[in-house]
Design a protein around this motif. Sequence first.
Motif, PDB file in Angstrom:
ATOM      1  N   GLY A  34       0.779  -1.088  -0.085  1.00 21.22           N
ATOM      2  CA  GLY A  34      -0.108   0.027  -0.049  1.00 21.22           C
ATOM      3  C   GLY A  34       0.924   1.190   0.117  1.00 21.22           C
ATOM      4  O   GLY A  34       1.965   1.260   0.478  1.00 21.22           O
ATOM      5  N   PHE A  36       0.427   5.119   1.206  1.00 20.68           N
ATOM      6  CA  PHE A  36      -0.393   6.099   1.955  1.00 20.68           C
ATOM      7  C   PHE A  36       0.601   7.541   2.182  1.00 20.68           C
ATOM      8  O   PHE A  36       1.867   7.414   1.777  1.00 20.68           O
ATOM      9  CB  PHE A  36      -0.375   5.644   3.623  1.00 20.68           C
ATOM     10  CG  PHE A  36      -1.142   4.529   3.895  1.00 20.68           C
ATOM     11  CD1 PHE A  36      -0.491   3.274   3.639  1.00 20.68           C
ATOM     12  CD2 PHE A  36      -2.311   4.264   4.258  1.00 20.68           C
ATOM     13  CE1 PHE A  36      -1.317   2.119   3.432  1.00 20.68           C
ATOM     14  CE2 PHE A  36      -3.184   3.470   4.388  1.00 20.68           C
ATOM     15  CZ  PHE A  36      -2.598   1.943   4.117  1.00 20.68           C
ATOM     16  N   PHE A  46      -4.789   6.591   3.240  1.00 18.48           N
ATOM     17  CA  PHE A  46      -4.656   5.747   2.282  1.00 18.48           C
ATOM     18  C   PHE A  46      -4.505   6.438   0.684  1.00 18.48           C
ATOM     19  O   PHE A  46      -5.571   7.215   0.324  1.00 18.48           O
ATOM     20  CB  PHE A  46      -5.981   4.740   2.224  1.00 18.48           C
ATOM     21  CG  PHE A  46      -5.839   3.930   0.929  1.00 18.48           C
ATOM     22  CD1 PHE A  46      -6.836   4.094  -0.043  1.00 18.48           C
ATOM     23  CD2 PHE A  46      -4.860   2.907   0.927  1.00 18.48           C
ATOM     24  CE1 PHE A  46      -6.871   3.048  -1.011  1.00 18.48           C
ATOM     25  CE2 PHE A  46      -5.107   1.811  -0.156  1.00 18.48           C
ATOM     26  CZ  PHE A  46      -5.964   1.953  -1.153  1.00 18.48           C
ATOM     27  N   HIS A  58      -6.441  -0.981  -5.792  1.00 17.00           N
ATOM     28  CA  HIS A  58      -7.351  -0.220  -5.211  1.00 17.00           C
ATOM     29  C   HIS A  58      -6.957   1.168  -5.075  1.00 17.00           C
ATOM     30  O   HIS A  58      -5.682   1.461  -4.830  1.00 17.00           O
ATOM     31  CB  HIS A  58      -7.606  -0.732  -3.801  1.00 17.00           C
ATOM     32  CG  HIS A  58      -7.782  -2.137  -3.728  1.00 17.00           C
ATOM     33  ND1 HIS A  58      -9.212  -2.687  -3.804  1.00 17.00           N
ATOM     34  CD2 HIS A  58      -7.271  -3.260  -4.021  1.00 17.00           C
ATOM     35  CE1 HIS A  58      -9.425  -4.076  -3.857  1.00 17.00           C
ATOM     36  NE2 HIS A  58      -7.940  -4.468  -3.935  1.00 17.00           N
ATOM     37  N   THR A  60      -7.751   5.364  -3.824  1.00 18.13           N
ATOM     38  CA  THR A  60      -8.596   6.657  -3.190  1.00 18.13           C
ATOM     39  C   THR A  60      -9.163   7.331  -4.323  1.00 18.13           C
ATOM     40  O   THR A  60      -8.430   7.325  -5.252  1.00 18.13           O
ATOM     41  CB  THR A  60      -8.073   7.345  -2.096  1.00 18.13           C
ATOM     42  OG1 THR A  60      -8.877   8.053  -1.316  1.00 18.13           O
ATOM     43  CG2 THR A  60      -6.900   8.319  -2.712  1.00 18.13           C
ATOM     44  N   SER A 107      -7.352  -0.051   2.673  1.00 20.23           N
ATOM     45  CA  SER A 107      -6.973   1.174   3.190  1.00 20.23           C
ATOM     46  C   SER A 107      -6.808   1.397   4.660  1.00 20.23           C
ATOM     47  O   SER A 107      -6.830   2.540   4.920  1.00 20.23           O
ATOM     48  CB  SER A 107      -8.234   2.087   2.698  1.00 20.23           C
ATOM     49  OG  SER A 107      -9.423   1.617   3.406  1.00 20.23           O
TER      50      SER A 107
END
Length: 125
Positions: A34, A36, A46, A58, A60, A107
């Motif tokens: 991920g 961030f 996220f 994925h 935001t 997230s």
Amino acid sequence: VQLQASGGGLVQGGDSLRLSCAASGMAFSRYSMGWFRQAPGKAREFVAAFKWSDSSTHYTNSVKGRFTISRDNAKNTWYLQMNSLKPEDTAVYYCAAGARIITSTVSNDRAYDYWGQGTLVTVSS
């Protein structure tokens, strides 16, 4: 396990940057990753994630269509390609790796096991 984030810098609005996150000491292909970010005075949020179990990505909402997360298993490196950068994208960007990330937790920063040191992205208007 070590994650080394790099690629940040100062750019103008509309420009592109590619962040990298090099991993070591882990079974790279079996970790989700991920990105961030944390802007000055704001909570960490996220940005994007790559879930290893199904290779899903994925994002935001604010970065959809502009940012792309990817990985290179041969180099043990994840990437975040950031296009059409905006001043509101200015933040320290962190990469994180998690072994048990599921769709409902991609997230959630508390779901990730390991973190890189962060790289600063500054977008001028």
